[in-house]
Write a protein that holds these residues in place. Structure first.
Motif, PDB file in Angstrom:
ATOM      1  N   GLN A  47       4.166  -8.459   4.733  1.00  0.00           N
ATOM      2  CA  GLN A  47       3.385  -7.312   5.168  1.00  0.00           C
ATOM      3  C   GLN A  47       4.253  -6.054   5.250  1.00  0.00           C
ATOM      4  O   GLN A  47       5.465  -6.113   5.104  1.00  0.00           O
ATOM      5  CB  GLN A  47       2.797  -7.585   6.559  1.00  0.00           C
ATOM      6  N   ALA A  48       3.575  -4.935   5.492  1.00  0.00           N
ATOM      7  CA  ALA A  48       4.277  -3.689   5.730  1.00  0.00           C
ATOM      8  C   ALA A  48       3.957  -3.222   7.134  1.00  0.00           C
ATOM      9  O   ALA A  48       2.942  -3.615   7.709  1.00  0.00           O
ATOM     10  CB  ALA A  48       3.870  -2.634   4.712  1.00  0.00           C
ATOM     11  N   ARG A  49       4.862  -2.410   7.694  1.00  0.00           N
ATOM     12  CA  ARG A  49       4.629  -1.867   9.025  1.00  0.00           C
ATOM     13  C   ARG A  49       4.931  -0.383   8.977  1.00  0.00           C
ATOM     14  O   ARG A  49       5.950   0.024   8.431  1.00  0.00           O
ATOM     15  CB  ARG A  49       5.561  -2.552  10.020  1.00  0.00           C
TER      16      ARG A  49
ATOM     17  N   PHE B   9       0.134  -3.760   7.916  1.00  0.00           N
ATOM     18  CA  PHE B   9      -0.879  -3.927   6.882  1.00  0.00           C
ATOM     19  C   PHE B   9      -0.374  -4.766   5.718  1.00  0.00           C
ATOM     20  O   PHE B   9       0.818  -4.918   5.508  1.00  0.00           O
ATOM     21  CB  PHE B   9      -1.422  -2.580   6.384  1.00  0.00           C
ATOM     22  N   THR B  10      -1.353  -5.331   4.974  1.00  0.00           N
ATOM     23  CA  THR B  10      -1.070  -6.059   3.742  1.00  0.00           C
ATOM     24  C   THR B  10      -1.867  -5.389   2.641  1.00  0.00           C
ATOM     25  O   THR B  10      -2.550  -4.400   2.895  1.00  0.00           O
ATOM     26  CB  THR B  10      -1.519  -7.534   3.830  1.00  0.00           C
ATOM     27  N   ARG B  11      -1.786  -5.945   1.443  1.00  0.00           N
ATOM     28  CA  ARG B  11      -2.504  -5.345   0.312  1.00  0.00           C
ATOM     29  C   ARG B  11      -3.992  -5.210   0.586  1.00  0.00           C
ATOM     30  O   ARG B  11      -4.651  -4.334   0.050  1.00  0.00           O
ATOM     31  CB  ARG B  11      -2.356  -6.219  -0.938  1.00  0.00           C
TER      32      ARG B  11
ATOM     33  N   ARG C 200      -7.301  -1.490  -1.744  1.00  0.00           N
ATOM     34  CA  ARG C 200      -8.424  -0.673  -1.273  1.00  0.00           C
ATOM     35  C   ARG C 200      -8.059   0.805  -1.389  1.00  0.00           C
ATOM     36  O   ARG C 200      -8.145   1.533  -0.407  1.00  0.00           O
ATOM     37  CB  ARG C 200      -8.745  -0.968   0.199  1.00  0.00           C
ATOM     38  N   PRO C 201      -7.649   1.230  -2.577  1.00  0.00           N
ATOM     39  CA  PRO C 201      -7.100   2.587  -2.696  1.00  0.00           C
ATOM     40  C   PRO C 201      -8.134   3.679  -2.412  1.00  0.00           C
ATOM     41  O   PRO C 201      -7.770   4.805  -2.116  1.00  0.00           O
ATOM     42  CB  PRO C 201      -6.597   2.650  -4.134  1.00  0.00           C
TER      43      PRO C 201
ATOM     44  N   GLY D 188       0.822  -1.192   0.000  1.00  0.00           N
ATOM     45  CA  GLY D 188       0.000   0.000   0.000  1.00  0.00           C
ATOM     46  C   GLY D 188       0.861   1.248   0.000  1.00  0.00           C
ATOM     47  O   GLY D 188       2.085   1.164   0.016  1.00  0.00           O
ATOM     48  N   SER D 189       0.204   2.406  -0.026  1.00  0.00           N
ATOM     49  CA  SER D 189       0.916   3.678  -0.116  1.00  0.00           C
ATOM     50  C   SER D 189       0.676   4.526   1.121  1.00  0.00           C
ATOM     51  O   SER D 189      -0.372   4.438   1.746  1.00  0.00           O
ATOM     52  CB  SER D 189       0.451   4.455  -1.343  1.00  0.00           C
TER      53      SER D 189
END
Lengths: 320, 168
Positions: A190-192, A222-224, A207-208, A173-174
């Motif tokens: 995942q991202a943190r 979070f993940t995509r 979920r942009p 995600g962004s």
């Protein structure tokens, strides 16, 4: 030229494919599928893609495909691990998507395992890279964009004369900075994100349309597809910028996992000691010394199977 | 419309002003002068093939983004070719494969690799187990110790991703 197909339509086609996988020619589902195809040209176009994909997969020799793909992917990962830091000027480019391992090799800024780096970007924003990290800088007329391929970065944004928004992209995600300092880590799973000052806005890759805001002192994984509930940002989350690992009441296994991000080699531990708790600040520049110190405070010992493979065991355990 | 002479002139300017820089840019990433030369040439060939009109606003960003994609393709192709040869070498029975067949197989593997690239480990692995190894969702769910529904969800995610990328 291909027309844009809705993700929802492609997802429906994939679901149809799954449902039809094990059904016979006479199954009533087949008729329902025919009706679905007749409903809309987009459905037929999506189904044509299913068939195209199937032709490609059918052309792959069963016996060797899996091992070849897995090994090629592993080779690329190894190549990334072996790289040392290279600093090059920024690059503008087309839309970004993650390409398993190949982008790290060509990234604008990257660090090796155990390495770190920092750079002042053209707008004055400060970028710090933690161990085994790779980013590209894409500053354009409209946006200041950072692509985090893997690893962890610390960003302190500077106000921009042109008022361009500052955005960090990860494969999950962004993150849009709202005048801030923050930390982002991203890997396969995942991202943190941890916010140190002010606030940021996250948009998940899938979920942009639904941005969520995260304020200073908060952290979220979070993940995509999904963001977990935000938690308080642990003290010392940014300690790596000072080459320290700061932990409070961590299980030994988690501690070793974190430490191994900075270590070219393997760190493992026996189940018997995995749950021992650790608190303290540790220097990341000498992993062997950190392991040595642990034996002074915990009932453990470190056994080196090779220089690159250390195993932590209970102190009393005898040699095998 | 531009005349051919004008567009040739623009291309020549682009080449003479940036070719040297591009070679250096590539060399700093590849660590090999010869490869850098080859890829720099390939980059300009791509630019020619695109037949762009008018002058570029930021020629170096444009060139490096093309070069970057070529570099990525090269890394990917090399990793697949090497892995394929190694796997062949470890087959229990030696197999003779014609150069044409080999080319086709490598192209197919490259395409699948590209489609699966940015998937997480789990959906990727589930997709390959079902589509390449021919396992049923029930078998996969047992092997991975997850529910059949989870397998189905990951599979659909992976397949949707492939359908997005595979194009018409």
């Amino acid at each position: 030229m291909s027309t844009q197909l809705d993700r929802a339509v492609l997802e429906a086609a994939a679901a149809w494919y799954v449902d039809l996988r094990d059904t016979g020619a006479e199954d009533p589902l087949r008729e329902a599928h025919r009706q679905w195809l007749a409903q809309h040209p987009a459905h037929r176009q999506a189904w044509a893609r299913v068939e195209k994909l199937q032709r490609t997969l059918d052309a792959a020799p069963r016996a060797i495909t899996r091992s070849t793909l897995d090994s090629a992917r592993a080779t690329r990962r190894q190549a990334i691990k072996a790289l040392s830091l290279v600093l090059v000027a920024g690059v503008a480019g087309a839309a970004w998507r993650y390409r398993g391992g190949v982008d790290e090799l060509t990234a604008d800024y990257r660090t090796a395992i155990g390495g770190s780096a920092q750079a002042t970007l053209s707008d004055g924003s400060l970028l710090r890279l933690d161990t085994a990290s790779a980013v590209d800088i894409r500053y354009g007329d409209q946006l200041r964009e950072i692509l985090l391929h893997s690893g962890e970065i610390h960003i302190t944004t500077a106000p921009d004369a042109a008022g361009r928004p500052f955005i960090v992209h990860t494969r999950h995600g962004s993150i849009r900075a709202l005048g801030t300092a923050f930390l982002v880590r991203s890997d396969d799973r995942q991202a943190r994100l941890g916010v140190l000052r002010h606030a940021v806005e996250i948009r998940l890759a899938e979920r942009p349309g639904q941005p969520t805001r995260l304020d200073a002192g908060q952290q979220v994984h979070f993940t995509r597809w999904r963001a977990e509930t935000p938690q308080p940002l642990p003290a010392g989350a940014d300690a790596w910028t000072r080459r320290l690992l700061v932990v409070s009441d961590w299980p030994l296994r988690q501690f070793l996992d974190e430490l191994s991000r900075y270590h070219r080699g393997r760190l493992s531990c026996d189940d018997a000691v995995a749950g021992l708790r650790i608190s303290g600040a540790f220097h990341l520049d000498d992993i062997h010394a950190v392991l040595g110190n642990l034996t002074a405070t915990l009932p453990i010992r470190v056994r080196y199977l090779t220089r690159y493979w250390a195993r932590v065991e209970a102190a009393g355990k005898s040699d095998i | 419309m531009q005349t051919d002479t004008e567009s040739n002139q623009l291309f020549e300017n682009l080449y003479s002003e940036h070719h040297h820089w591009l070679k250096g840019w590539l060399k700093s990433r590849l660590g090999c002068g010869e490869q850098a030369s080859d890829l720099a040439q390939d980059t300009f060939i791509k630019v020619l093939a695109q037949r762009r009109e008018g002058e570029l606003r930021s020629p170096r960003a444009f060139l490096s983004s093309i070069a970057r994609n070529l570099m990525v393709d090269m890394f990917r192709r090399r990793s697949i070719e090497q892995a394929y040869l190694e796997v062949l070498a470890h087959q229990p029975e030696p197999v003779a494969i014609s150069p044409e067949t080999r080319y086709d197989i490598v192209e197919t593997l490259l395409e699948i690799d590209r489609l699966l690239d940015d998937l997480g480990e789990r959906p990727r692995s589930i997709f390959l187990m079902a589509q390449i190894d021919g396992l049923s969702f029930v078998d996969i769910s047992r092997r991975l110790n997850v529910s059949v529904n989870t397998v189905r969800k990951h599979f659909i995610r992976a397949m949707t991703r492939c359908l997005l990328l595979v194009g018409d």
